[in-house]
Design a protein around this motif. Structure first.
Motif, mmCIF file in Angstrom:
data_model
loop_
_atom_site.group_PDB
_atom_site.id
_atom_site.type_symbol
_atom_site.label_atom_id
_atom_site.label_comp_id
_atom_site.label_asym_id
_atom_site.label_seq_id
_atom_site.Cartn_x
_atom_site.Cartn_y
_atom_site.Cartn_z
ATOM 1 N N ASN A 131 -14.073 35.618 -32.337
ATOM 2 C CA ASN A 131 -14.580 34.247 -32.255
ATOM 3 C C ASN A 131 -14.207 33.424 -33.492
ATOM 4 N N LYS A 132 -13.040 33.716 -34.069
ATOM 5 C CA LYS A 132 -12.532 32.983 -35.231
ATOM 6 C C LYS A 132 -11.192 32.379 -34.848
ATOM 7 N N ASP A 133 -11.151 31.054 -34.713
ATOM 8 C CA ASP A 133 -9.939 30.372 -34.271
ATOM 9 C C ASP A 133 -9.036 30.076 -35.457
ATOM 10 N N LYS A 134 -8.478 31.138 -36.040
ATOM 11 C CA LYS A 134 -7.556 30.981 -37.161
ATOM 12 C C LYS A 134 -6.661 32.209 -37.265
ATOM 13 N N GLU A 135 -5.533 32.005 -37.949
ATOM 14 C CA GLU A 135 -4.616 33.114 -38.191
ATOM 15 C C GLU A 135 -5.254 34.077 -39.178
ATOM 16 N N THR A 136 -4.843 35.329 -39.090
ATOM 17 C CA THR A 136 -5.253 36.327 -40.064
ATOM 18 C C THR A 136 -4.067 37.264 -40.274
ATOM 19 N N ASP A 137 -4.153 38.143 -41.246
ATOM 20 C CA ASP A 137 -3.024 39.020 -41.536
ATOM 21 C C ASP A 137 -3.013 40.283 -40.689
ATOM 22 N N VAL A 138 -4.203 40.847 -40.448
ATOM 23 C CA VAL A 138 -4.277 42.114 -39.716
ATOM 24 C C VAL A 138 -5.583 42.175 -38.939
ATOM 25 N N LEU A 139 -5.528 42.783 -37.781
ATOM 26 C CA LEU A 139 -6.727 43.051 -36.988
ATOM 27 C C LEU A 139 -6.750 44.536 -36.648
ATOM 28 N N SER A 140 -7.944 45.081 -36.587
ATOM 29 C CA SER A 140 -8.131 46.490 -36.254
ATOM 30 C C SER A 140 -8.989 46.594 -35.011
ATOM 31 N N PHE A 141 -8.570 47.453 -34.111
ATOM 32 C CA PHE A 141 -9.323 47.673 -32.882
ATOM 33 C C PHE A 141 -9.626 49.156 -32.750
ATOM 34 N N PRO A 142 -10.744 49.601 -33.388
ATOM 35 C CA PRO A 142 -11.094 51.015 -33.328
ATOM 36 C C PRO A 142 -11.529 51.420 -31.917
ATOM 37 N N LEU A 143 -11.213 52.655 -31.549
ATOM 38 C CA LEU A 143 -11.634 53.168 -30.254
ATOM 39 C C LEU A 143 -12.832 54.106 -30.357
ATOM 40 N N THR A 144 -13.277 54.394 -31.579
ATOM 41 C CA THR A 144 -14.479 55.197 -31.760
ATOM 42 C C THR A 144 -15.682 54.294 -31.518
ATOM 43 N N SER A 145 -16.610 54.741 -30.702
ATOM 44 C CA SER A 145 -17.770 53.904 -30.381
ATOM 45 C C SER A 145 -18.759 53.886 -31.544
ATOM 46 N N GLU A 146 -19.710 52.969 -31.467
ATOM 47 C CA GLU A 146 -20.711 52.803 -32.541
ATOM 48 C C GLU A 146 -21.469 54.096 -32.830
ATOM 49 N N ASP A 147 -21.684 54.909 -31.791
ATOM 50 C CA ASP A 147 -22.432 56.158 -31.980
ATOM 51 C C ASP A 147 -21.531 57.302 -32.455
ATOM 52 N N GLY A 148 -20.269 56.984 -32.784
ATOM 53 C CA GLY A 148 -19.362 57.994 -33.328
ATOM 54 C C GLY A 148 -18.579 58.770 -32.284
ATOM 55 N N LYS A 149 -18.778 58.468 -31.015
ATOM 56 C CA LYS A 149 -18.061 59.168 -29.950
ATOM 57 C C LYS A 149 -16.593 58.730 -29.969
ATOM 58 N N LYS A 150 -15.706 59.726 -29.966
ATOM 59 C CA LYS A 150 -14.278 59.449 -30.047
ATOM 60 C C LYS A 150 -13.630 59.540 -28.661
ATOM 61 N N GLU A 151 -12.658 58.660 -28.433
ATOM 62 C CA GLU A 151 -11.861 58.740 -27.200
ATOM 63 C C GLU A 151 -10.760 59.766 -27.417
ATOM 64 N N ILE A 152 -10.515 60.567 -26.389
ATOM 65 C CA ILE A 152 -9.506 61.620 -26.466
ATOM 66 C C ILE A 152 -8.428 61.359 -25.413
#
Length: 168
Positions: A63-84
């Motif tokens: 929800n930030k309408d501006k350029e940035t240098d890098v974005l991260s999209f983690p796949l580990t859920s908030e409870d620490g569950k990892k996608e395999i």
């Protein structure tokens, strides 16, 4: 020693990808996992995008309408569950998205190489994929910065090692 698969995609045509940058990204990802003692086999996706594309992603996901240098999209859920990955058994850590246009501008602004900037952005994003967040508190920001510098130093691309000094 655990295995790491890093998929690097170029989704922009504004900045020519420097030779060796894909290897640098793989080395940065590996160094973060080694420093953090991440023992599982893992997969990471890294993409180079334009400023226009990263601005769009930043708007949609943060929800930030501006350029940035890098974005991260983690796949580990908030409870620490990892996608395999069902086929390989590798942990899917997530996606690193870098605006090469912004990386070039920042490297110029800070007086160091594009390689150092991309290395920094990759390490920064990898730490996010592992759950670190510099926006939660000043202490968390300091912890993350110290980890970034430690990894970059190991790789020989710390701030001290990569500043370009003008000779008169």
């Amino acid at each position: 020693m655990s295995k790491l698969k890093v998929y690097v995609k170029n989704k922009q045509n504004i900045v020519k990808i420097p030779v060796g940058i894909r290897l640098l990204i793989r080395r940065c990802c590996q160094a973060v996992l080694a420093t953090e003692r991440f023992e599982q086999d893992a997969e990471v996706s890294a993409s180079f995008v334009s400023n226009k594309e990263i601005r769009n992603l930043n708007k949609v996901y943060r929800n930030k309408d501006k350029e940035t240098d890098v974005l991260s999209f983690p796949l580990t859920s908030e409870d620490g569950k990892k996608e395999i990955n069902a086929e390989t058994g590798f942990v899917l850590l997530g996606d690193v998205v870098i605006s090469l246009e912004t990386a070039v501008r920042q490297a110029d602004m800070y007086g160091h190489s594009l390689e150092r900037e991309v290395g920094f952005l990759t390490v920064h994003s990898m730490l996010h994929l592992l759950g670190y967040d510099h926006e939660t508190s000043p202490l968390d920001e300091r912890i993350m910065r110290e980890k970034e510098e430690a990894v970059l130093e190991k790789l020989g691309i710390s701030r001290d090692a990569t500043f370009i000094i003008e000779r008169n």
